[in-house]
Motif scaffolding. Structure first.
Motif, PDB file in Angstrom:
ATOM      1  N   ASN A 286       0.852  -1.181   0.000  1.00  0.00           N
ATOM      2  CA  ASN A 286       0.000   0.000   0.000  1.00  0.00           C
ATOM      3  C   ASN A 286       0.888   1.232   0.000  1.00  0.00           C
ATOM      4  O   ASN A 286       1.902   1.272   0.707  1.00  0.00           O
ATOM      5  N   CYS A 288       1.069   5.234   0.880  1.00  0.00           N
ATOM      6  CA  CYS A 288       0.421   6.246   1.706  1.00  0.00           C
ATOM      7  C   CYS A 288       1.137   7.568   1.458  1.00  0.00           C
ATOM      8  O   CYS A 288       2.294   7.737   1.861  1.00  0.00           O
ATOM      9  N   TYR A 310       3.761   0.404   2.793  1.00  0.00           N
ATOM     10  CA  TYR A 310       3.385  -0.618   3.763  1.00  0.00           C
ATOM     11  C   TYR A 310       3.159  -1.949   3.052  1.00  0.00           C
ATOM     12  O   TYR A 310       2.575  -1.985   1.960  1.00  0.00           O
ATOM     13  N   GLU A 343       1.441  -0.244  12.592  1.00  0.00           N
ATOM     14  CA  GLU A 343       1.057   0.792  11.636  1.00  0.00           C
ATOM     15  C   GLU A 343       0.691   0.173  10.288  1.00  0.00           C
ATOM     16  O   GLU A 343      -0.243   0.617   9.621  1.00  0.00           O
ATOM     17  N   SER A 344       1.416  -0.870   9.880  1.00  0.00           N
ATOM     18  CA  SER A 344       1.083  -1.566   8.635  1.00  0.00           C
ATOM     19  C   SER A 344      -0.273  -2.247   8.740  1.00  0.00           C
ATOM     20  O   SER A 344      -1.060  -2.248   7.785  1.00  0.00           O
ATOM     21  N   SER A 347      -2.876   0.403   8.339  1.00  0.00           N
ATOM     22  CA  SER A 347      -2.959   0.867   6.950  1.00  0.00           C
ATOM     23  C   SER A 347      -3.774  -0.101   6.099  1.00  0.00           C
ATOM     24  O   SER A 347      -4.636   0.309   5.325  1.00  0.00           O
ATOM     25  N   ILE A 357      -5.705   6.303   2.014  1.00  0.00           N
ATOM     26  CA  ILE A 357      -4.879   6.677   3.161  1.00  0.00           C
ATOM     27  C   ILE A 357      -3.831   7.733   2.800  1.00  0.00           C
ATOM     28  O   ILE A 357      -3.268   7.714   1.707  1.00  0.00           O
ATOM     29  N   ASP A 370       0.104  10.042  11.604  1.00  0.00           N
ATOM     30  CA  ASP A 370       0.245   8.759  10.919  1.00  0.00           C
ATOM     31  C   ASP A 370      -0.731   8.604   9.761  1.00  0.00           C
ATOM     32  O   ASP A 370      -0.347   8.158   8.677  1.00  0.00           O
ATOM     33  N   PHE A 371      -1.991   8.954   9.995  1.00  0.00           N
ATOM     34  CA  PHE A 371      -3.003   8.823   8.949  1.00  0.00           C
ATOM     35  C   PHE A 371      -3.961  10.001   9.002  1.00  0.00           C
ATOM     36  O   PHE A 371      -4.326  10.478  10.077  1.00  0.00           O
TER      37      PHE A 371
END
Length: 449
Positions: A286, A288, A310, A343-344, A347, A357, A370-371
């Motif tokens: 992914n 981001c 990620y 965190e992965s 995500s 994201i 982070d997001f």
């Protein structure tokens, strides 16, 4: 293994007219789910083009549906249409692009319901004068098992996970014993991951070392695919990009740096851009993107030169980080390696639930998030990195009024609740149960008489 995509297949069956293509990384359970789905038919035919070179020639010789069925019959494949349409499954269609093209005439012919799988989503071109089937196929993405599917595999019923979704949606308090159990399952999910073979091995043995062997085998398959299905000039670069992801996520910054791939100054997108793109098209990662400014519309605020990468499956990431990381997570150290795995996980939970994201890192400032997503129609900042501190300076700054962020959520190893600053605190597993974003529509007006 119960998968959510099965409901999508049933819906397609009731209104079929197009072929359906399941696309996603290898080892995500596409073959299994297609064979399970075939049990809803009176008759089905399954062929695997990666395993049977002779059947490839059938599609390479003709693009006419009747001729395809005739040539298949000479290969001993029969189709029983006496009680309605049978299901025709073509597995591994990415190994024969002309078979992918043939989905159009086969769908138009209509004597079978057509379903196929593509193990490398970016590898599905038509060749020569054969027409593209786009418009005659429904593409359905299938990734690793999400945390809810993982819970089903662990014996947690759908009624219970529906309640969890409701609790998260309403911000309701979760019973301490239930929350603790879910957190333990989530840590297990971080180490086992969502690849069905790894999950099944854990269900059967409860032995993380045996799961480790399965993950090793899956990583080996990924490497072989990279060497087989990519341009020769990119092959080693693809593997180098893949191998660099864990260490880049384990750093404090986490932003992907091209020069860290080959450990060579001066290298950048020109050298590694196409290799990273292959991993993305293959459904393994992914992306981001950083935001120039945390405001709507997010897609127009993207900085394409600044992004995080990620891995979609947490089990593969944990395997690549090593046994010490797995042991730390199993022992309760969720934020080992700067929270790379958790965190992965978050995500992928957001992406699989339909969210686009982004993250925010203000230049020359400690302000970072982070997001940043649009959640329930409101611009929302999600922080996952500070598990031990109650107050988040970045969340407070982004929701203070100087920015257009309307809501702040802290994802941490703790209970549901809101603090005195209006920041909502949710447990680690909460994003796995976020509602799928929907298109908001204005209420229709009653016409004047």
């Amino acid at each position: 293994m119960d998968r959510k995509v099965h409901d999508t297949l049933l819906k397609w069956k009731s209104s079929s007219g197009r072929a359906l293509v399941l696309e996603g990384p290898r080892q995500t359970g596409k073959t299994f789910i297609m064979k399970e789905f075939s049990k809803s038919y009176h008759y089905s035919v399954y062929i695997d083009l990666e395993e049977n070179e002779e059947l490839k020639t059938v599609f390479e010789q003709t693009n006419d549906a009747s001729e395809i069925y005739e040539k298949l019959s000479y290969n001993g494949i029969r189709f029983d249409t006496s009680s309605g349409n049978p299901l025709f499954i073509i597995d591994g269609i990415q190994s024969c692009p002309r078979a992918f093209s043939a989905l159009k005439p086969l769908a138009v012919d209509g004597r079978c319901d057509m379903i196929a799988s593509v193990s490398l989503p970016g590898v599905e071109p038509s060749e020569g004068d054969f027409p593209s089937p786009i418009g005659y196929v429904q593409m359905v993405e299938m990734g690793p098992m999400d945390f809810e599917e993982f819970l089903w595999a662990m014996g947690i019923g759908k009624e219970l996970t529906a309640k969890i979704r409701q609790w998260i949606d309403t911000g309701s308090e979760i019973d301490v014993s239930i929350g603790s159990a879910l957190t333990r399952y989530f840590r297990k999910f971080m180490t086992v991951g969502g690849m069905p073979a790894a999950v099944q091995k854990y269900v059967d043995t409860k032995d993380c070392n045996e799961v480790w062997d399965v993950l090793a085998s899956i990583c080996n398959i990924i490497e072989k695919d990279a060497l087989r299905y990519s341009d020769k000039k990119d092959r080693l670069k693809i593997l180098a990009c893949l191998e660099s992801i864990p260490s880049q996520l384990a750093g404090e910054n986490k932003t992907f740096v091209y020069k860290d791939v080959g450990k060579q100054a001066g290298t950048g997108r020109r050298e590694y851009g196409s290799s990273l793109d292959w991993l993305h098209r293959a459904g393994l990662i992914n992306l981001c993107y950083n935001l120039r400014d945390p405001c709507e519309p997010l897609s127009q605020m993207e900085r394409t030169d600044s992004f995080k990468v990620y891995l979609k499956d947490p089990g593969i990431l944990t395997y690549m980080l090593g046994r010490e990381t797995a042991s730390a997570i199993e022992s309760g150290n969720t934020y080992v390696n700067e929270g790379a795995v958790v965190e992965s996980c978050i995500s992928q939970a957001l992406v699989s639930n339909g969210y686009r994201i982004h993250f925010y890192s203000k230049p020359n400032s400690s302000l970072k998030m982070d997001f940043v997503i649009s959640y329930k129609g409101r611009l929302t900042a999600l922080e996952t990195r500070s598990g031990k501190t109650k107050i988040s300076r970045s969340l407070l700054m982004l929701t203070s009024g100087d920015y257009k962020v309307e809501r702040g959520i802290k994802i941490a190893d703790g209970p549901v609740g809101a603090d005195e600053h209006g920041i909502l605190h949710l447990p680690l597993f909460a994003p796995c149960f976020f509602d799928i974003p929907r298109i908001e529509t204005a209420p229709s007006r009653t016409p004047r008489k």
